[in-house]
Each structure stands twice: as C-alpha cells, then as structure tokens.
Design an enzyme around this catalytic site. Sequence first.
Site, PDB file in Angstrom:
ATOM      1  CG  ASN A 156      -0.331  -0.139   2.511  1.00 59.35           C
ATOM      2  OD1 ASN A 156       0.730  -0.749   2.639  1.00 59.35           O
ATOM      3  ND2 ASN A 156      -0.951   0.409   3.533  1.00 59.35           N
ATOM      4  CD  GLU A 254       4.337  -0.871  13.407  1.00 62.53           C
ATOM      5  OE1 GLU A 254       3.126  -0.536  13.434  1.00 62.53           O
ATOM      6  OE2 GLU A 254       5.102  -0.698  14.370  1.00 62.53           O
ATOM      7  CB  CYS A 288      -2.573  -0.145   8.858  1.00 58.94           C
ATOM      8  SG  CYS A 288      -1.085   0.864   8.867  1.00 58.94           S
ATOM      9  CD  GLU A 464       8.136  -0.019  10.999  1.00 60.94           C
ATOM     10  OE1 GLU A 464       8.789  -0.957  10.524  1.00 60.94           O
ATOM     11  OE2 GLU A 464       7.202   0.548  10.398  1.00 60.94           O
TER      12      GLU A 464
END
Length: 483
Positions: A156, A254, A288, A464
């Site tokens: 994505n 993630e 997300c 992250e």
Amino acid sequence: MINFPTTLDGLYINGQWSAGREHLRVINPATEALLTTVNGGDESAVNQAVAAATEAFKGWSKTTGAERAAILRNIANGVRNGREHLMKLQSSNNGKPQFEAGIDVDDVIATFEYYAELAEGLDAKLDSNVPLPSDDFSARLRREPCGVVGLIVPWNFPMVTTAWKLAPALAAGCSVVLEPSEVTPLPELELATIIAESGLPKGVFNLVCGTGLAVGAPLSADPRIAKVSFTGSNAVGVQVMQRAAETVKGVSLELGGKSSLLILEDADLDLAVELACGGGFFNAGQMCSATSRVLVADELADEFLIRLKARAEKIRVADPFDPEVEMGALVNQAQYQRVLGHIDRGLSAGAKLICGGNRPADLPRGYFLQPTIFTEVPLDSALWCEEIFGPVICVRSFASEAEAIALANDSQFGLVASVVTRNAETADRVANALQAGLVWLNAPQVIFPQTAWGGYKQSSIGRELGPWGLAAFQEIKHVIRAL
C-alpha cells in the site's frame, strides 16, 4: 507514461542483479494491463541473500556512524533526483494519484535524511557511563547493531514502509535482506537501483522479490537472521512470528487497524468532513491508519452526514495520472473483490448504504470503487470490527464523550485515532483516554520521521520511526568493571 521491458530481474544479491525462477506478473490497477513480469526468487535466492548479508555484516557493523550517514544521504539525494520517475512508478504499479505518490517519495527522502542525522550522533554515544550505587564498580552501556535483518514490506505504500525499516537498520550498522510485495515491486526495484549506486558495500543490502510463501517464509525462519521486521496483515504477521519463534529471533510487527475519528459536539463541521474524507479515502482507504469508524456527537450527526455525503459524491475517482484525480484505483483485483465482498456482507447484516458501493459509471475498466458511506452498522458486524482496506466509512452517533471513547476503544486494534473539537483541554483529555499509538487533534494524518509509528493491542509489536525505530535494530550491552 513509462515503457516497461517485458521482464525485469527481481534479485539484487551481493551487489549483482539476476533473474529468479519465479515469474511475478505486475498489473496496472487503473487499466488492468500487464506492465511487466518480474523474475523473482525462492528459498534458494533467500539463502544466497542471507549468506551475502552475513558476510557483509562483518565489515559494515564496524563502520562509523558518520560513514553510514554519508551513504544514507546519498540514497536520499538519489531518491530526490529520481523523484518524478519514482512518482510515475508508484502510480503505475499501485494505482494511487500522482499527488499522493509525491507525498510518498518526499517521505522516503525525509526518512533517510533523518536517520543520517541519528547515525552521525551514534559515534559520540557508542559508549556511555552508567551510574552505580557502588564505588567498587563502573559500568558502561554500548548499543550495537543486532545483525542481519529481514525486512518484509506491503504493497500500500511502496518505498515508504521500506524506508521506515531500511534507513534505521542501515544507520544502526545492520545488513539487510528486503522482500518487497510481489504486487508492487516496481518502485522498490528502482529504489534498489538508487541504493546500488550510493556507495553501500556489496552484500549490505540485498533484495529478493517473491511471494510470501516462496520468500517471506524462509526469510523469517532462517537462523542467520537476527531480526524480522514485518508490515502487513495480522494473519500473515502471526505466521511470521511463528516462524521467527523457531529460532527465537527478534520480531517487529506493524499490522492492522480499525481506527476512529471522534467529532465532538463543538467541532468545526467543515474541518470534520475534510478529515473524515482524508482518513477514509486517501490511498483509496488502503491504509492501516484509515479512520473508517466515524463517531459524531448526536447534536451534529444529521448535518454532518449531509455534508459528508455531498463531499464524498464530489470526489473525483479517476486514472492516477488525471490532473483532477482525487482518488485512484484499488491495488489489484483480489483487493477489489475483497472490499466489494465486505460491502455486500455489510448490507446483508442490515447496514444502511448512504452513498457509493459500486464502480463509477465512467470507469468500465480498472479496480475503481466509489467512496462508500454506511450508517446503522451493527457493532458486531465485520464492517464495523474488521479492517476493510478500501474506501469505506461507517458513521455512528454518540450521546456523550464517555460513550465516544468507549466505542473507539472497543476494538482488537489500537493504531491511531483522530479528534475534532475546538476545546484544547477536551482534546487532550480525550487523546489521553484513547488506546492508540498516535492521536491527531484537528489535524490530517501527517506523519513525521521524528515521531513513533505503531499502536496498542493487535496493531503492533514495537515501534517504527523516531529514535525508537533505530533502537529496534540495536542490541544493548553493559560492561561492568571491578575498580
């Protein structure tokens, strides 16, 4: 437009490009046309890449932070110089509009530059004294690269998620094996070409295109890999974690989200509508962080829904290279059918469709979908509980601040949230009560390399970006000396 060769090499191992045995068809989601075929790898290619990274780690881990910073800046400059071409690759392969592709490329540049700064600071912080309660001993702390790391990234945000992992890994002194998504390998291959020309020693960075089964699985299980960093679905994240557990290696995950936008009773409705559209329809909802659950105060609900519907119906869904495009195509047929299936099941569960739900009438080809809004969505339905990963928003009203917070927190995920209110004290109070790793107050979904990315519950393991992203690729060593 770009004229692609019939086939592309999908392996970059130990400083050399080569063709693997797995043939990956790369499709333009806006036209459904074949762009090219990438010859990707399998377990044998993974083995070669890990061997090269293992050997390269011996020298790379001993370089100074300043030396690593110089190469990271070379990569950032290479991306900057190739910005227009990379934007075209993003739109051609992923289906996102050119203006979104530009945001992505700029994010990549900023991330490599940020971690170049952090790498430079490592030299002065390599060893630091630790205060002890005893005068008989001294102690010092060292932060060292954790080793060879496997990076598995999604489709994505090509290059963006890669930069979020690769830049801190290189800054820390790790060597890398990267597996891009087989759906969107073209921007990643171009990024790899830029990295190959950055002065990075051979074997420090390796890329193996391929499917999760052929590449991701053996990469996650390889005992020479010290850590795996994965971004993608929860189902695949569980598999990565299971394989990594066999050799007790480090894991960063993630994963998914089902985030909420809370519009409180004093909210600016014009701002709320724009944030709802941005949070639900940017990247065709394939995020997300999509705030696909919109919670609006009872007093504002009717007027908000009227304005939201009107704005959504004006969004121009078009080819990503159309100068007036606002929303592009979904990434491929599988994702397109998956989102349509969620819409159909939502209708069957009793949800009320306010607008959208179908292909735009003027786009007979390509994986295009109208911005879609539902109300009266049952709280136990998949439409409300599960990550749709498409341009679908569910709107629900609430009677009190406490109810809004409870609805937002009632999820297996806890990635992000957004709040719209004119009252600064209220904004802070609600933000503190939300179970999410990042909360935006009256703001679009801006992300900076300096701030952490990750969430609560089943959304993440680890963080992250920021110094936390660097620490994810470092081991901590204490040395205690008797005086």
